[in-house]
Scaffold this active site. Structure first.
Site, mmCIF file in Angstrom:
data_model
loop_
_atom_site.group_PDB
_atom_site.id
_atom_site.type_symbol
_atom_site.label_atom_id
_atom_site.label_comp_id
_atom_site.label_asym_id
_atom_site.label_seq_id
_atom_site.Cartn_x
_atom_site.Cartn_y
_atom_site.Cartn_z
ATOM 1 N N ARG A 20 0.826 -1.216 0.000
ATOM 2 C CA ARG A 20 0.000 0.000 0.000
ATOM 3 C C ARG A 20 0.858 1.264 0.000
ATOM 4 O O ARG A 20 0.574 2.206 -0.730
ATOM 5 C CB ARG A 20 -0.953 0.026 1.198
ATOM 6 C CG ARG A 20 -2.120 -0.925 1.057
ATOM 7 C CD ARG A 20 -2.994 -0.885 2.275
ATOM 8 N NE ARG A 20 -2.177 -1.175 3.455
ATOM 9 C CZ ARG A 20 -2.520 -0.894 4.695
ATOM 10 N NH1 ARG A 20 -3.657 -0.294 4.951
ATOM 11 N NH2 ARG A 20 -1.739 -1.213 5.703
ATOM 12 N N ASN A 38 -6.199 -2.485 1.889
ATOM 13 C CA ASN A 38 -6.173 -3.935 2.022
ATOM 14 C C ASN A 38 -7.605 -4.443 2.123
ATOM 15 O O ASN A 38 -8.496 -3.735 2.594
ATOM 16 C CB ASN A 38 -5.426 -4.354 3.293
ATOM 17 C CG ASN A 38 -3.930 -4.249 3.163
ATOM 18 O OD1 ASN A 38 -3.381 -4.159 2.067
ATOM 19 N ND2 ASN A 38 -3.252 -4.242 4.298
#
Length: 99
Positions: A20, A38
């Protein structure tokens, strides 16, 4: 140049490896709008909006990911503009909570 919005889901070893943060860094560097998060199923989901070539390059980069990741599959589809509304207020690109 026409803008594009792409909605992608990345599967593989993509959580717990800085994926990320890597996406956020690259997207901001390319002046893209969108978000990354996520998912509880172990995947990473992202939306990228901006010039067609920059968005395409970002999606292509997601197929490789950071060196610590292992990308098995990337689902890439056109995204509706309302997906951008999930960003945190005032941010061009957000890291969202896990869903």
């Amino acid at each position: 140049m026409t803008d594009a919005i792409r909605h992608v889901t990345i599967r593989g070893r993509v959580q717990g490896v800085g994926y990320r943060a890597w996406v956020e860094h690259r997207a901001v560097a390319h002046d893209l709008e969108g978000w990354v998060r996520n998912r509880r199923d172990g995947s990473v989901e992202a939306v990228f909006a901006g010039p067609v070539e920059a968005v395409k390059a970002m999606v292509d980069a997601c197929r490789r990911g950071p060196s610590s990741a292992r990308v098995d599959a990337v689902q890439d589809e056109a995204g509706p503009s309302d997906l951008l509304n999930l960003r945190d207020p005032g941010e061009r690109f957000s890291v969202l909570p896990t869903i």
